[in-house]
Design an enzyme around this catalytic site. Structure first.
Site, short mmCIF file in Angstrom:
data_model
loop_
_atom_site.label_atom_id
_atom_site.label_comp_id
_atom_site.label_asym_id
_atom_site.label_seq_id
_atom_site.Cartn_x
_atom_site.Cartn_y
_atom_site.Cartn_z
CB SER A 160 -64.30 -14.24 22.48
OG SER A 160 -63.93 -13.36 23.51
CG ASP A 220 -58.54 -16.16 22.12
OD1 ASP A 220 -59.00 -15.34 21.32
OD2 ASP A 220 -58.67 -16.07 23.35
CG MET A 224 -52.95 -16.65 24.03
SD MET A 224 -54.75 -16.40 23.97
CE MET A 224 -54.85 -14.70 23.36
CG MET A 280 -55.96 -13.98 29.51
SD MET A 280 -56.30 -12.97 28.06
CE MET A 280 -58.09 -13.10 28.03
CG ASP A 291 -61.28 -13.69 26.59
OD1 ASP A 291 -60.51 -14.66 26.66
OD2 ASP A 291 -61.79 -13.29 25.52
CG MET A 344 -58.76 -9.89 30.17
SD MET A 344 -58.69 -8.67 28.83
CE MET A 344 -59.13 -9.68 27.42
CB SER A 361 -64.31 -8.43 16.41
OG SER A 361 -63.12 -9.00 15.87
CG HIS A 398 -63.18 -17.91 24.75
ND1 HIS A 398 -62.38 -19.02 24.94
CD2 HIS A 398 -62.39 -16.84 24.99
CE1 HIS A 398 -61.16 -18.64 25.25
NE2 HIS A 398 -61.13 -17.31 25.32
CG HIS A 457 -58.44 -17.34 28.10
ND1 HIS A 457 -58.20 -16.64 26.94
CD2 HIS A 457 -57.21 -17.57 28.65
CE1 HIS A 457 -56.91 -16.45 26.79
NE2 HIS A 457 -56.28 -17.00 27.82
#
Length: 220
Positions: A7, A174, A136, A67, A34, A36, A197, A32, A65
């Site tokens: 990610s 994830d 998730m 969100m 994300d 948002m 991370s 990946h 992904h």
């Protein structure tokens, strides 16, 4: 097939293209991304311009992904930006089946994500239509969280549901995935692992290789 999907939420944004390329070189199969919107989740993150900017840096699977609220509004734009797989949240779609259909019509893979407390029963009528289900294992919106233990049982339940229907649907997880717990996740039935991370740090390539050693040993 077990795959790693690092990610980039945890990446150094000032060197994003280089770090995406480094994932390629180390052997990660997916990237990946994300997205948002500050509404479905409290944070803001990458959008269309960033996906377009990093697309030339990698030929790996862009695992996008979403969100965001009502993602059906933007399926075409994300497909055009370079997404290979678009995952939407069941909780954010008024008409989940129509959103999945819109993704498939663009000739790309479609996934459905479920927040930790969302039951697997929401998949009853849509499961045969999707290529992947994302479980998730934290509540979405922030990186660096610890995995919620009960979500492992949810992965097991999803695996049983998929097998009972004779499907080959991928299971992605994830949230809070680390080298210390990834084997447990694989044993539960997941085959696509998102890690942020735990990958991005002082030794990105080495971290990727350490994850892949575990993921690929599972298949041998």
């Amino acid at each position: 097939m077990n795959c790693l999907s690092p990610s980039i939420l945890a990446a150094d944004v000032s060197r994003l293209g280089e770090q995406v390329q480094l994932l390629d070189q180390a052997g990660a199969e997916y990237v990946h991304i994300d997205v948002m919107d500050g509404m479905f989740v409290p944070s803001l993150s990458f959008g269309l311009p960033v996906i377009r900017a990093i697309r030339p840096w990698s030929d790996r699977m862009f695992d996008v992904h979403l969100m965001i609220e009502e993602p059906s509004r933007y399926i075409g734009e994300f497909a055009d930006a370079g997404a290979d797989l678009i995952t939407v949240h069941a909780e954010s779609c008024t008409h989940l089946d129509g959103t999945i259909e819109a993704i498939k019509k663009r000739g790309i893979l479609a996934g459905v994500a479920l927040n930790p407390a969302t039951p697997l029963s929401v998949l009853d009528y849509i499961l045969p239509q999707v290529d992947m289900v994302l479980i998730m294992t934290v509540n979405p919106g922030f990186g660096g969280q610890d995995l919620i233990p009960y979500t492992i049982d949810k992965v097991r339940g999803l695996k049983r549901m998929i097998e009972a229907r004779g499907l080959k649907t991928d299971i992605e997880v994830d949230g809070g995935i680390r080298l210390s717990n990834v084997q447990t996740i694989l044993d539960a039935g997941a085959n696509i692992i998102v890690a942020g991370s735990a990958v991005f740090g002082d030794d990105i390539a080495g971290n990727v290789r350490r994850f892949l050693k575990i993921l690929h040993a599972q298949q041998s």
